[in-house]
Design a protein around this motif. Sequence first.
Motif, PDB file in Angstrom:
ATOM      1  N   GLN A 159     -26.790 -13.284 -12.987  1.00 57.85           N
ATOM      2  CA  GLN A 159     -25.615 -13.981 -12.462  1.00 57.85           C
ATOM      3  C   GLN A 159     -25.532 -15.406 -13.013  1.00 57.85           C
ATOM      4  OE1 GLN A 159     -27.803 -12.393 -10.433  1.00 57.85           O
ATOM      5  NE2 GLN A 159     -26.633 -10.761  -9.446  1.00 57.85           N
ATOM      6  N   THR A 172     -31.859 -15.129  -9.802  1.00 56.03           N
ATOM      7  CA  THR A 172     -30.506 -14.625 -10.093  1.00 56.03           C
ATOM      8  C   THR A 172     -30.208 -14.800 -11.581  1.00 56.03           C
ATOM      9  OG1 THR A 172     -29.633 -16.791  -9.417  1.00 56.03           O
ATOM     10  CG2 THR A 172     -29.563 -15.010  -7.784  1.00 56.03           C
ATOM     11  N   ASP A 226     -23.452 -16.923  -8.566  1.00 56.29           N
ATOM     12  CA  ASP A 226     -22.669 -15.686  -8.570  1.00 56.29           C
ATOM     13  C   ASP A 226     -21.171 -15.966  -8.658  1.00 56.29           C
ATOM     14  OD1 ASP A 226     -22.426 -16.802  -6.087  1.00 56.29           O
ATOM     15  OD2 ASP A 226     -22.949 -15.011  -4.952  1.00 56.29           O
TER      16      ASP A 226
END
Length: 299
Positions: free
Chosen positions: A17, A14, A93
């Motif tokens: 994010q 990720t 996130d």
Amino acid sequence: MDKKIAIIILNWRTYKQTVKCIQSVKRSSYKNFTIIVVDNDSGDGSLEKLTEEFTDIHFIKNNTNAGYAGGNNLGIRYALEHGFDYVWILNPDTMVMEDTLSILVRFVDSKEMIASPQIMYMEEPEKIWFVDSTLSPLTGIATHLHHGEMDQGQFKNIIDVPWIPGTALFVPRTVFEKVGLLDDGYFLFYEDVDFSVRVREKGMSVSVIPEAKVQHFVGAVAGRGNPRNEYYVTRNRLYFLKKHSASLWWPLYAIYLLVRTCFASLKSRIQQRATIIQDERMNGIIDFFKSRMGIKHVS
């Protein structure tokens, strides 16, 4: 002297994010914190890019994907060993407001409680994702209250709740010392519900502080609505009930869930509809009875 905060961000593929989350944390008005990024064996180059970009962050590389609980536990252990007063677990996130951390510290300071800010949709910052919750002692179903409502300042006071999500979990070190770490048997889903219940069983509070806010890009990590999640939610809910409900109740409910899932699968086959959701629920029930916890086993 300001309390020392360890902010743990779990990265698993990720990168974008995680960068945005880190940048938002760095804008916090409260400054006595250390960011700890735990990489859950991403293997996609994201850890290498993060270490090049951020030289003032402590990185921990996990050699396996240990899930939400297992990965965050590495960061929690580091924080406890290095004398931090609080641990703030943030999903990659999420984005925090400048005053979020200051508000959490002010409300939680010297109290035996765990807390969550009010969590908003990142896509619609005025829409509530989490501010209150329910938890059924019979089925283990954990839900959000006021989910999808617009924030019009209707929640001002601290709200005592049965559980809070791990999205932005704020925990004093004394709570971990009394309750223990997250149960890494869950791997994904229900470890936050389990931790909240264990905190309450020790006589401590589980609360939401609406004045503090975090934005959450829903689905960036968990991927809500996919069959894999049906497996984990089904298996882990039974595991949760086994841990926290009466010894005679959870086997009865597990059998009921097994029978109901069989009928749902049969109905879908008769109607020639896809059965992947029922199949994954069944796999979750079977693995629960076989005590297969952690990451899903693939035969």
